[in-house]
Every structure is written in structure tokens, then in C-alpha cells.
Design an enzyme around this catalytic site. Structure first.
Site, PDB file in Angstrom:
ATOM      1  N   GLU A  93      -8.305  -6.804   6.229  1.00  0.00           N
ATOM      2  CA  GLU A  93      -9.054  -7.320   5.102  1.00  0.00           C
ATOM      3  C   GLU A  93      -8.123  -7.990   4.098  1.00  0.00           C
ATOM      4  O   GLU A  93      -7.007  -7.525   3.865  1.00  0.00           O
ATOM      5  CB  GLU A  93      -9.861  -6.197   4.435  1.00  0.00           C
ATOM      6  CG  GLU A  93     -10.859  -5.562   5.405  1.00  0.00           C
ATOM      7  CD  GLU A  93     -11.765  -4.528   4.763  1.00  0.00           C
ATOM      8  OE1 GLU A  93     -11.621  -4.280   3.545  1.00  0.00           O
ATOM      9  OE2 GLU A  93     -12.609  -3.964   5.481  1.00  0.00           O
ATOM     10  N   CYS A 106      -4.874 -10.608  -2.567  1.00  0.00           N
ATOM     11  CA  CYS A 106      -4.346  -9.323  -2.100  1.00  0.00           C
ATOM     12  C   CYS A 106      -4.293  -9.373  -0.579  1.00  0.00           C
ATOM     13  O   CYS A 106      -5.329  -9.447   0.077  1.00  0.00           O
ATOM     14  CB  CYS A 106      -5.262  -8.207  -2.588  1.00  0.00           C
ATOM     15  SG  CYS A 106      -4.746  -6.554  -2.096  1.00  0.00           S
ATOM     16  N   CYS A 113      -2.499   1.770   8.212  1.00  0.00           N
ATOM     17  CA  CYS A 113      -1.316   2.245   7.485  1.00  0.00           C
ATOM     18  C   CYS A 113      -0.939   3.620   8.004  1.00  0.00           C
ATOM     19  O   CYS A 113      -1.806   4.471   8.218  1.00  0.00           O
ATOM     20  CB  CYS A 113      -1.602   2.305   5.983  1.00  0.00           C
ATOM     21  SG  CYS A 113      -0.149   2.751   4.995  1.00  0.00           S
ATOM     22  N   CYS A 117      -1.876   8.192   2.575  1.00  0.00           N
ATOM     23  CA  CYS A 117      -2.116   8.637   1.198  1.00  0.00           C
ATOM     24  C   CYS A 117      -3.557   9.134   1.109  1.00  0.00           C
ATOM     25  O   CYS A 117      -4.487   8.478   1.595  1.00  0.00           O
ATOM     26  CB  CYS A 117      -1.871   7.493   0.220  1.00  0.00           C
ATOM     27  SG  CYS A 117      -0.150   6.921   0.198  1.00  0.00           S
ATOM     28  N   CYS A 120      -6.670   6.969  -0.358  1.00  0.00           N
ATOM     29  CA  CYS A 120      -6.779   5.576   0.082  1.00  0.00           C
ATOM     30  C   CYS A 120      -7.565   5.477   1.382  1.00  0.00           C
ATOM     31  O   CYS A 120      -7.246   6.151   2.377  1.00  0.00           O
ATOM     32  CB  CYS A 120      -5.387   4.981   0.269  1.00  0.00           C
ATOM     33  SG  CYS A 120      -5.382   3.270   0.839  1.00  0.00           S
ATOM     34  N   CYS A 338      -9.480  -1.644  -5.187  1.00  0.00           N
ATOM     35  CA  CYS A 338      -8.226  -0.975  -4.834  1.00  0.00           C
ATOM     36  C   CYS A 338      -8.496   0.352  -4.128  1.00  0.00           C
ATOM     37  O   CYS A 338      -9.278   1.178  -4.598  1.00  0.00           O
ATOM     38  CB  CYS A 338      -7.411  -0.733  -6.107  1.00  0.00           C
ATOM     39  SG  CYS A 338      -5.819   0.028  -5.815  1.00  0.00           S
TER      40      CYS A 338
END
Length: 357
Positions: A93, A106, A113, A117, A120, A338
């Protein structure tokens, strides 16, 4: 048959070497870059200041290939999110955020990933692979091609999409070279930002390799809490991270600053004591704090801190001389805010399966 070279993978230095092997002068690199990045011409036959023989050679050995756009979603506040097919059941994305005086893109650096975290959405998808220079570069070109009709363009680029940029160093550095190159995008170093969760050795290398801005995904000021929120802290604890930040601040000849990102999680990291800890950690450092209201997603049990709590937290930092701002949530109605970027990831780590069980 030898695979064709995707020229989006090459920064100017690499293009110089590419044309030298063909017996061409280095000025060909600048001509080609202008066609691609300034004029948005991707057909070699239309690059008329290249000789016919060179154009024929390029068609045989090179290409300018883009990934396929799966969908493009427009949020009510003007944010645009592209879902881009990276093959083998993987999507990434990319998000464009318009402001009055700028347009920020962004971009993603990995499919998924590996850092996991806990706040997220990308971390919940697991990890598949790094993106190539061409795949990252294509995100910027796709956005500019879309914006061209409206007279807008990408003025700022942030590596804050899917993935940890400092675990894909060379591709990210190559993209930074092109973003800063006057023959490509010509952005100033302050308008390109790499955001990292704290891969310390890579941050030290980055300090000398590319002069762009740095954001640190911090979210806690003590190791106990950061170990929970940002698991890479167990490998590179806060003391080591702060040392790497000072290396960055002291590198180069131009003044540098660091943006510390801090997601506000209700009852987790948002108390007055947490604010005091953060102020002590960043004391005497050329830093700015970006408080980010948590953006929810299906797999998470976290909640966003109240507006009153965020204001109190910010006031404590202000009182200690820490420059602070609160990020306005954008693109939430298309899951482009975010922490919400998830894409579609064929998880090689199997972490996503484990977390769902």
C-alpha cells in the site's frame, strides 16, 4: 534468455556504469533520467535524443516496468491510497496525503514487516520479502502520474509505509539518490524522510550514506515498555538507539534534527510519568516529538488516548522544552492512516498465524 534490466533499479551512478558498458557517454544517463522522471516517457522509441541504434539496443536488453495497480481509493479528506500487486499473492500500500502547501507520499519498502510492533497492522500481516529499488521507485511515479491531471505532484516522500526501511538498506538508499537527484525528482534532503524502529547498525551507516531526514519510531522511553511495543528493542535497547541517533545528528556538515514518533495508547504509554520519562530521554537533543493518536484495526486490543490526555502529555513535553506536535489522523475511512497499512502478505515468517492462534 537473459532477463532485461529494469532501469528503474538504477540510480545515476549505476546508469553511468550501464551506459559505459554499452560504449556510450555518461550524459546518456541524464537524458534517460529526464525522459523517465521529468517527462514520464517510458517508451524507448519516443526518446528521440537517443540514437536509433541505442534505442534498439535498449529495447533488447532493458525495460521500464511498473507493478500493477490493484485499486485506488479516495478518502473524504483527499487522501489517496493505492494497493499495488507485487506478485505471488502479495500486495503493498502507498498513500498520498495532500496539504495546502505540500503533498506527502508515504511509500512502502517491504512486503509486510518482520518487526511485529504490537500496535501496527502491518506487523500483524507478517513478512514476505524486500522490495527492489524499481518497486519502491514505481510507487512515486505512479502517484505523480495520477496527480499530474490535477496539477499536483509529490513534494515530500516518507518511508513510513509497509516495512522497516533499514532492513532493506541498499534499495532504500538507491531510491533516496533518485529522489534527491536533480535529473530525477530534485527533492531537498529535508523533504525525504526515513522512518526506522531502531536498526542501530543500519542507522549508523545511513548517517553517512544519505543526507535525508530521520524519524525514529520510539513509542516508549523505557526498555521494559518498549520491549513490549517495539520488539526490536530487545536487540537494540534505547541506550544503543540514542547513541546511533547522536551519530546521525553529528554526521555531515549541515544541521540535522530527528523526529521521534510516539503513538498514544490509552493506559499503556500516555501517563504524566511517561511524558516525564520521554522528556528526560530527549533532553539536550535536537529533536521534535510527533504524538500520533492510535488508529485502530481489527486484530488490536489497544485504544486511542483521549484528546485531553494527549493535550496533557504534550503540555508536559512543552514545559520541558521539547518541541512537540500532534499528528492529525488522515485517510482513516480507507484504512490509510498511520499504523493501518496492511496490504496482502504471503507471510514467510508464519508469525501472523501464530498471533491469530
Amino acid at each position: 534468455m537473459k532477463e532485461k534490466q529494469n532501469l528503474l533499479n538504477l540510480n545515476q551512478k549505476a546508469l553511468d556504469a550501464f551506459f559505459k558498458e554499452l560504449g556510450e557517454k555518461s550524459f546518456r544517463s541524464k537524458q534517460l533520467m529526464k525522459w523517465i522522471y521529468k517527462d514520464h516517457v517510458f517508451d524507448f522509441d519516443k526518446m528521440l535524443n537517443l540514437s536509433k541504434n541505442l534505442r534498439e539496443t535498449l529495447k533488447d536488453i532493458a525495460c521500464i516496468d511498473f507493478p500493477t495497480i490493484v485499486s485506488k481509493n479516495h478518502a473524504l479528506d483527499g487522501v489517496v491510497k493505492w494497493i499495488i500487486d507485487m506478485g505471488n499473492e502479495n500486495n503493498i500500500e502507498t498513500v498520498y496525503i495532500p496539504e495546502k502547501d505540500r503533498g506527502t507520499l508515504c511509500i512502502s519498502s517491504q512486503v509486510g514487516c518482520a518487526l511485529a510492533c504490537t500496535f501496527c497492522s502491518t506487523g500483524y500481516q507478517g513478512f514476505n520479502r524486500n522490495l527492489s529499488t524499481a518497486e519502491i521507485m514505481a510507487q512515486v511515479l505512479i502517484a505523480n502520474l495520477h496527480l499530474k491531471a490535477s496539477g499536483r505532484h509529490v513534494s515530500n516522500v516518507v518511508f513510513m509505509g509497509m516495512g522497516e526501511p533499514m532492513l532493506n538498506e541498499e534499495a532504500v538508499y538507491n531510491v533516496c539518490d533518485l529522489l534527491l537527484d536533480d535529473w530525477a525528482f530534485g527533492l531537498s534532503r529535508r523533504k525525504v524522510t526515513i522512518s526506522s524502529s531502531g536498526v542501530v547498525p543500519a542507522l549508523e551507516r545511513m548517517s553517512e550514506r544519505v543526507p535525508v531526514s530521520l524519524a525514529i519510531s520510539l513509542h516508549a522511553a523505557t526498555d521494559d515498555l518498549r520491549d513490549e511495543l517495539v520488539p526490536i528493542n530487545k536487540k537494540y535497547p534505547i541506550k544503543e538507539l540514542m547513541r546511533a541517533c547522536k551519530v546521525y545528528l553529528n554526521a555531515g556538515t549541515q544541521e540535522r534534527h530527528i523526529l521521534f514518533e510516539y503513538v498514544m495508547l490509552k493506559g499503556v504509554n500516555d501517563s504524566a510519568n511517561h511524558a516525564q520519562q520521554l522528556a528526560r530521554l530527549l533532553k539536550n537533543m535536537s529533536a521534535k516529538v510527533n504524538l500520533i493518536p492510535f488508529n485502530s484495526f481489527a486484530e488490536s486490543d489497544y485504544q486511542v488516548s483521549s484528546v485531553k490526555t494527549i493535550e496533557a502529555f504534550q503540555n508536559i513535553l512543552f514545559s520541558q522544552g521539547i518541541r512537540t506536535m500532534t499528528r492529525r489522523t488522515r485517510g482513516e475511512d480507507v484504512d490509510a492512516a498511520c499504523g493501518q497499512l496492511a496490504g496482502k502478505v504471503l507471510d514467510k515468517t508464519k508469525r501472523s498465524d501464530a498471533r491469530r492462534n
